[in-house]
Design a protein around this motif. Sequence first.
Motif, PDB file in Angstrom:
ATOM      1  N   THR A 144       0.824  -1.211   0.000  1.00 47.39           N
ATOM      2  CA  THR A 144       0.000   0.000   0.000  1.00 47.39           C
ATOM      3  C   THR A 144       0.853   1.254   0.000  1.00 47.39           C
ATOM      4  N   GLN A 145       2.016   1.189   0.616  1.00 51.85           N
ATOM      5  CA  GLN A 145       2.903   2.359   0.607  1.00 51.85           C
ATOM      6  C   GLN A 145       3.325   2.708  -0.815  1.00 51.85           C
ATOM      7  N   ALA A 146       3.628   1.693  -1.621  1.00 48.44           N
ATOM      8  CA  ALA A 146       3.977   1.956  -3.020  1.00 48.44           C
ATOM      9  C   ALA A 146       2.808   2.615  -3.747  1.00 48.44           C
ATOM     10  N   THR A 147       1.586   2.138  -3.454  1.00 49.57           N
ATOM     11  CA  THR A 147       0.403   2.706  -4.111  1.00 49.57           C
ATOM     12  C   THR A 147       0.236   4.183  -3.794  1.00 49.57           C
ATOM     13  N   ILE A 148       0.324   4.543  -2.505  1.00 48.74           N
ATOM     14  CA  ILE A 148       0.098   5.949  -2.155  1.00 48.74           C
ATOM     15  C   ILE A 148       1.231   6.830  -2.671  1.00 48.74           C
ATOM     16  N   HIS A 149       2.446   6.291  -2.735  1.00 49.98           N
ATOM     17  CA  HIS A 149       3.553   7.068  -3.301  1.00 49.98           C
ATOM     18  C   HIS A 149       3.355   7.274  -4.798  1.00 49.98           C
ATOM     19  N   GLN A 150       2.876   6.250  -5.497  1.00 50.88           N
ATOM     20  CA  GLN A 150       2.611   6.393  -6.933  1.00 50.88           C
ATOM     21  C   GLN A 150       1.519   7.430  -7.186  1.00 50.88           C
ATOM     22  N   LEU A 151       0.462   7.378  -6.401  1.00 53.10           N
ATOM     23  CA  LEU A 151      -0.618   8.357  -6.563  1.00 53.10           C
ATOM     24  C   LEU A 151      -0.110   9.771  -6.290  1.00 53.10           C
ATOM     25  N   SER A 152       0.716   9.912  -5.282  1.00 52.19           N
ATOM     26  CA  SER A 152       1.261  11.234  -4.928  1.00 52.19           C
ATOM     27  C   SER A 152       2.228  11.727  -5.994  1.00 52.19           C
ATOM     28  N   SER A 153       3.064  10.836  -6.492  1.00 51.58           N
ATOM     29  CA  SER A 153       4.005  11.207  -7.544  1.00 51.58           C
ATOM     30  C   SER A 153       3.269  11.618  -8.809  1.00 51.58           C
ATOM     31  N   LEU A 154       2.163  10.930  -9.105  1.00 52.59           N
ATOM     32  CA  LEU A 154       1.335  11.275 -10.258  1.00 52.59           C
ATOM     33  C   LEU A 154       0.749  12.676 -10.101  1.00 52.59           C
ATOM     34  N   ALA A 155       0.261  12.985  -8.903  1.00 50.22           N
ATOM     35  CA  ALA A 155      -0.288  14.325  -8.651  1.00 50.22           C
ATOM     36  C   ALA A 155       0.798  15.386  -8.776  1.00 50.22           C
ATOM     37  N   ASP A 156       1.990  15.107  -8.230  1.00 52.16           N
ATOM     38  CA  ASP A 156       3.101  16.057  -8.358  1.00 52.16           C
ATOM     39  C   ASP A 156       3.389  16.357  -9.823  1.00 52.16           C
ATOM     40  N   ALA A 157       3.446  15.301 -10.643  1.00 51.32           N
ATOM     41  CA  ALA A 157       3.782  15.483 -12.051  1.00 51.32           C
ATOM     42  C   ALA A 157       2.723  16.319 -12.771  1.00 51.32           C
ATOM     43  N   CYS A 158       1.446  16.043 -12.506  1.00 53.34           N
ATOM     44  CA  CYS A 158       0.378  16.810 -13.160  1.00 53.34           C
ATOM     45  C   CYS A 158       0.421  18.280 -12.737  1.00 53.34           C
ATOM     46  N   LEU A 159       0.640  18.510 -11.458  1.00 54.37           N
ATOM     47  CA  LEU A 159       0.748  19.887 -10.970  1.00 54.37           C
ATOM     48  C   LEU A 159       1.903  20.615 -11.633  1.00 54.37           C
ATOM     49  N   VAL A 252      -8.471  15.780 -13.765  1.00 54.00           N
ATOM     50  CA  VAL A 252      -7.119  15.369 -13.366  1.00 54.00           C
ATOM     51  C   VAL A 252      -7.114  15.108 -11.855  1.00 54.00           C
ATOM     52  N   PHE A 253      -7.224  16.150 -11.066  1.00 49.69           N
ATOM     53  CA  PHE A 253      -7.376  16.007  -9.618  1.00 49.69           C
ATOM     54  C   PHE A 253      -8.318  17.080  -9.115  1.00 49.69           C
TER      55      PHE A 253
END
Length: 987
Positions: A144-159, A252-253
């Motif tokens: 689950t830690q990998a999942t939340i990091h991937q979601l967060s990294s995705l949001a960072d990239a879109c921003l 997007v978010f």
Amino acid sequence: MKQRTNRDRQAEDGTIWFNQPVQPLPPLDAEDAREALGELASAAQEQDALQLAQLCAGESPLSTFLGSVLSLSPFLKSAFLRRPQILEALFTQSLFDRLVKIEAEILEPVEGETESRLMTRLRRLKGEAHALIGLADLARTQDTQATIHQLSSLADACLRAAVRYLLRDAHTSGKLKLPDPDKPEENSGWILLGMGKLGARELNFSSDIDLIVLFDPAAPAITEPDEAGELFMRLTRRLVRILHDRTGDGYVFRTDLRLRPDPGSTPLAISVDAALSYYEARGQNWERAAMIKARPVAGDEQAGTRFLGELRPYVWRKYMDYAAIADVHSIKRQIHAHRGHGDVAVRGHNVKLGRGGIREIEFFVQTQQLIAGGRFPELRGRETVAMLDMLADQNWITADAAATLQRLYWYLRDVEHRIQIVADEQSHVLPEDDEGFSRIARLMGCEQDEAFAADFRAALHAVEQHYAALFETAPKLSDKVGNLVFTGDVDDPDTLHTLTGLGFERPSDMIRLIRGWHFGRYRATRSAEARERLTELTPALLQAFGETRRADDAAIRFDAFLSGLPAGIQLFSLLQNNPSLLRLLVTIMGAAPRLAETVTRSPHVFDGLLDPSLLSELPNRDYLSGRLTTFLEGAISFEEALDRLRIFAAEQRFLIGVRLLTGSIDAPRAGRTFSDLADLTIGHAFSAVEAEMAQKHGRIPGARAVILGMGKLGSRELTAGSDVDLILIYDHDEKADWSDGYKPLEPTRYFARLTQRLIAAVSAPTSKGILYDLDLRLRPSGNKGPVATHLDAFRKYQQHDAWTWEHMALTRARPISGDTTLASELQEDIVAIIATSRNAAEVKAAATEMRDLLEQEKPATDRWDLKLVPGGVIDLEFIAQVASLIGAVQDDTERETGTAAVLAHIDPVFADAGDVDTLVAAHQLYTAVMQVIRLCVVGTFDKTDMPPALSDILLRATDTPEMSVLDALLVETQTNVRAIFDRLLRS
């Protein structure tokens, strides 16, 4: 029949997609799963996703898993039916590699791209990544830690992609002048702080992203500072539209800007100065808690880091914030009240906000971070699980609590993701209907609803227990004890009886004293909330006062303490939530008048008692140095640095004393730690004085200076009440005539003034107290000589003019701070001077003559005057010092300055083994008694008027059963030491 390849076999178990086999997922309805798989096969066939169509048409672990996903998650089913190519791409690259490539595509600028095309591109790429992350999470091929990091990294990239686009657009239109359009964020002045789960890199599957948007009008890119507010507000509106608006391609978010300062009356983007002013003047505890997770996520990240650095004193307070517990807890209660929180349940339970939910684990961590993060930088991390580990490492919680809460946190986050993955909705509530609940159970891998319900309920109960333990209140008096009534003008008879039973000798006086508390006589009790908390605390306080066996004295000292408090809510909250600290405070009030005075004068010293490792971690030099560095962090002026040193020294002396009082360190350790504290704080004061002196007068060419610790500081035997003996030694280039500042001084005046400023810095009384009382009388020629001594003069004096008693004093000398090369030279000089050949009889005669003179001029008051009494500490010190001067100490690898160490290494030719053992044991006994007495007693110690609790502490420190035994032991020890003294020095 066609031969099956490795790629076919890998496709069957999912290793091409996930790099490992998938975990089976039970479908809600097997027939529905088969039909959904058929729909995907048809869509894949229509859109030339032929390998996916073939997979769906066959039977394999991967196709079975895929059918379950499609039947359980309408959101993922819709995403894959609409775009089968998302899954087709996984036949040539792994899901993880595809996610990395998607992020790169998001961040890659497209020449001539319009805003609408950017919105379309971001939505398609984010949608693909979102679906793939959900698929991997359900496959259990990543944690689950990998999942939340991937979601967060995705949001960072879109921003970042959207922000870069908008900054370049503003540059092209002339609104900004970017220093480097290829790196548009740098020096742009546009700051985007990720808050909450985005800031902590803990996004859930359908998270909103919380942002605070700031701008710096002084940034190089801003051409019109007066118009910057309007510009960045427009850019922020466009950013929200790019990310948030729902189009035919989705969104997007979802973006939330309501965590900014005063969102009802401030623009979407506010200046850095306005934000800092708001937080410093009006910031609330919940905003401090929110800022724990703040992280620059896009825009001018260097400016964002600077802003958070300036905000650090607001978020991380130097003093532990006791009231934060109650305040954050009240936020939790408000959430319960306004979000439908109720008893622990399963169906309909809010996994985030409900009792035993995710928010309780987050608050469990954040509350302790708010309280202690200002003093313990290790506790300033953003991520919940990492901070649970750190809290355990620092002994704020047990390793078992940390492991349990980590496991439960990931379990509850799993449940949260599965609630959201059904329809991509920002929901945290388990469905109440049978089908909805069963769907979540299957997504969690449970084929039986009851099994999932049992696991979920057990998790909630376990979290609730840990969270509730954080808010334990102090125990109340039993109803059997009797009444406690302090209202009205007439003493309540039952209350008088209760107080008498608790051990109070003047119950009527105590009623009047306590009545004054509840009538708001003191500043600390003027608010209704403070009086309410003190009222709740009073029964436990009175019971604890009674246990000291001097209840009246303890209550009176507590009253004096209360009268000096600027506010009471924080302390009363602390004592309510920490019963052990309440007992410790009362012990101090009852047994240690000196410590009680310290607390009364400087209530902030009590802050350090919240450190859970206080009684288990040995306070060595490295420990103190680290704490001091943190405490001095951010001090700007010379005066502020000195005030912080005074505060730190007072608090640490208090905490060392508490450790000694509770028996967590012994007396020799306390002496070394008191001395380490003096070394460090005086050393910092010296550095500050040198720097301040250099601003006006410059520096002497080639100047070097060292502070030489003498007496008990040199021997590392300081007590809580010791003054400090110092000598300042300096050296400089032979040809140096003046300092190089705009107000030059010749060397002699320069170092004399430097020493005088050090004396003022260390010993001048201020509102923060003093650092130490200084004594410079051990310098060459005593009070008649200059306050600072040149190295050559020091050498000459010690070699040719010093008295024997001065060489005796030199045996305890130790450089404590200053230039390291000069310190090494000085150490060598001292060793050489002590090693000079002397006539043993003359040294002994001089020592005994001096001892006799001391006995005449300063006779001991009684046998408890351990320093002056015949056979006491001075006898031991003189024996050790004479042994050092006449070469009667066995060589060791390192020169010893401590009396105990020297006594232990006396040469057998000078004193036999039995005498050495007696002397060492005597020193241990005297040290134990003196450290406790100096810690607890103000002025002269009177054995006949000793608080019972103090006698208990003395008995424990000396390992004796009762005071009569300790008294007899002192008489016997003093007799034996004096006999040895006479035998060794007078014969």
